[in-house]
Write a protein that holds these residues in place. Structure first.
Motif, PDB file in Angstrom:
ATOM      1  N   GLU A  88       0.831  -1.209   0.000  1.00 24.14           N
ATOM      2  CA  GLU A  88       0.000   0.000   0.000  1.00 24.14           C
ATOM      3  C   GLU A  88       0.864   1.256   0.000  1.00 24.14           C
ATOM      4  O   GLU A  88       0.560   2.234  -0.689  1.00 24.14           O
ATOM      5  N   LEU A  89       1.956   1.230   0.769  1.00 23.99           N
ATOM      6  CA  LEU A  89       2.867   2.373   0.817  1.00 23.99           C
ATOM      7  C   LEU A  89       3.445   2.641  -0.565  1.00 23.99           C
ATOM      8  O   LEU A  89       3.463   3.781  -1.034  1.00 23.99           O
ATOM      9  N   HIS A  90       3.876   1.585  -1.236  1.00 22.95           N
ATOM     10  CA  HIS A  90       4.402   1.722  -2.597  1.00 22.95           C
ATOM     11  C   HIS A  90       3.350   2.319  -3.525  1.00 22.95           C
ATOM     12  O   HIS A  90       3.628   3.252  -4.281  1.00 22.95           O
ATOM     13  N   ASP A  91       2.140   1.783  -3.472  1.00 19.31           N
ATOM     14  CA  ASP A  91       1.069   2.253  -4.356  1.00 19.31           C
ATOM     15  C   ASP A  91       0.707   3.721  -4.113  1.00 19.31           C
ATOM     16  O   ASP A  91       0.398   4.448  -5.046  1.00 19.31           O
ATOM     17  N   GLN A  92       0.737   4.156  -2.861  1.00 20.12           N
ATOM     18  CA  GLN A  92       0.345   5.525  -2.527  1.00 20.12           C
ATOM     19  C   GLN A  92       1.449   6.546  -2.788  1.00 20.12           C
ATOM     20  O   GLN A  92       1.159   7.706  -3.061  1.00 20.12           O
ATOM     21  N   LEU A  93       2.721   6.116  -2.714  1.00 24.29           N
ATOM     22  CA  LEU A  93       3.816   7.072  -2.815  1.00 24.29           C
ATOM     23  C   LEU A  93       4.531   7.060  -4.166  1.00 24.29           C
ATOM     24  O   LEU A  93       4.699   8.113  -4.771  1.00 24.29           O
ATOM     25  N   VAL A  94       4.975   5.909  -4.611  1.00 20.95           N
ATOM     26  CA  VAL A  94       5.852   5.841  -5.782  1.00 20.95           C
ATOM     27  C   VAL A  94       5.140   6.342  -7.036  1.00 20.95           C
ATOM     28  O   VAL A  94       4.080   5.849  -7.408  1.00 20.95           O
ATOM     29  N   GLY A  95       5.737   7.349  -7.659  1.00 19.39           N
ATOM     30  CA  GLY A  95       5.174   7.941  -8.871  1.00 19.39           C
ATOM     31  C   GLY A  95       4.061   8.937  -8.596  1.00 19.39           C
ATOM     32  O   GLY A  95       3.363   9.347  -9.528  1.00 19.39           O
ATOM     33  N   ASN A  96       3.914   9.340  -7.339  1.00 24.47           N
ATOM     34  CA  ASN A  96       2.820  10.242  -6.964  1.00 24.47           C
ATOM     35  C   ASN A  96       3.311  11.487  -6.231  1.00 24.47           C
ATOM     36  O   ASN A  96       4.410  11.515  -5.686  1.00 24.47           O
ATOM     37  N   THR A  97       2.427  12.464  -6.200  1.00 20.05           N
ATOM     38  CA  THR A  97       2.619  13.679  -5.416  1.00 20.05           C
ATOM     39  C   THR A  97       1.569  13.700  -4.324  1.00 20.05           C
ATOM     40  O   THR A  97       0.379  13.551  -4.604  1.00 20.05           O
ATOM     41  N   LEU A  98       2.020  13.860  -3.075  1.00 20.66           N
ATOM     42  CA  LEU A  98       1.100  14.026  -1.957  1.00 20.66           C
ATOM     43  C   LEU A  98       0.905  15.518  -1.744  1.00 20.66           C
ATOM     44  O   LEU A  98       1.875  16.257  -1.612  1.00 20.66           O
ATOM     45  N   ILE A  99      -0.340  15.949  -1.718  1.00 20.30           N
ATOM     46  CA  ILE A  99      -0.639  17.362  -1.507  1.00 20.30           C
ATOM     47  C   ILE A  99      -1.257  17.515  -0.124  1.00 20.30           C
ATOM     48  O   ILE A  99      -2.238  16.839   0.209  1.00 20.30           O
ATOM     49  N   PHE A 100      -0.672  18.406   0.669  1.00 19.26           N
ATOM     50  CA  PHE A 100      -1.125  18.640   2.030  1.00 19.26           C
ATOM     51  C   PHE A 100      -2.071  19.836   2.061  1.00 19.26           C
ATOM     52  O   PHE A 100      -2.196  20.576   1.085  1.00 19.26           O
ATOM     53  N   PHE A 101      -2.740  20.043   3.177  1.00 17.09           N
ATOM     54  CA  PHE A 101      -3.736  21.103   3.282  1.00 17.09           C
ATOM     55  C   PHE A 101      -3.134  22.500   3.253  1.00 17.09           C
ATOM     56  O   PHE A 101      -3.839  23.470   2.980  1.00 17.09           O
ATOM     57  N   ASP A 102      -1.830  22.633   3.507  1.00 15.44           N
ATOM     58  CA  ASP A 102      -1.182  23.949   3.398  1.00 15.44           C
ATOM     59  C   ASP A 102      -0.602  24.167   1.994  1.00 15.44           C
ATOM     60  O   ASP A 102       0.163  25.087   1.760  1.00 15.44           O
TER      61      ASP A 102
END
Length: 123
Positions: free
Chosen positions: A35-49
């Motif tokens: 799940e960690l791989h699927d959520q992070l690798v090749g992705n951008t996490l956008i935070f509320f700030d």
């Protein structure tokens, strides 16, 4: 007796140093390695700030603050939902990613919690 006490303390240091207070809450579920791989690798996490963590498939990492300014480094995914980043400055930070209901949250080693607003593929 002093030598024995010192030996016991010395032997317990790795366990103490390895322990982390992730500041988890009721309902927080660390991501599995997959799940960690699927959520992070090749992705951008956008935070509320509006801060953005980019996890490139190459292992490169960048974090851009909502107002600008970027930190660069390389990341490594660990077991139990932990992602560690070595920044170009040489500093290392590990974060726990948890799922609670529909919300993903990044928790730093010192217990700060950063809810993730969105996960989008890198363009």
């Amino acid at each position: 007796m002093r030598k024995l006490t010192f030996a016991v303390i010395l032997c317990s240091l790795p366990a103490i140093a390895g322990a982390r207070d992730w500041n988890t809450r009721t309902g927080d579920q660390p991501l599995t390695a997959s799940e960690l791989h699927d959520q992070l690798v090749g992705n951008t996490l956008i935070f509320f700030d509006n801060g953005r963590s980019v996890y490139a498939a190459s292992g490169e990492y960048s974090y851009t603050y909502g107002e600008g300014g970027t930190w660069l480094g390389h990341y490594e995914l660990k077991e139990d939902g932990v992602a560690c980043t070595t920044f170009v400055t040489g500093s290392i930070r590990c974060d726990l990613i948890v799922q609670n209901g529909t919300r993903l949250t990044l928790i730093t080693e010192d217990g700060l919690r950063f809810p993730i607003r969105d996960v989008i593929p890198i363009k």
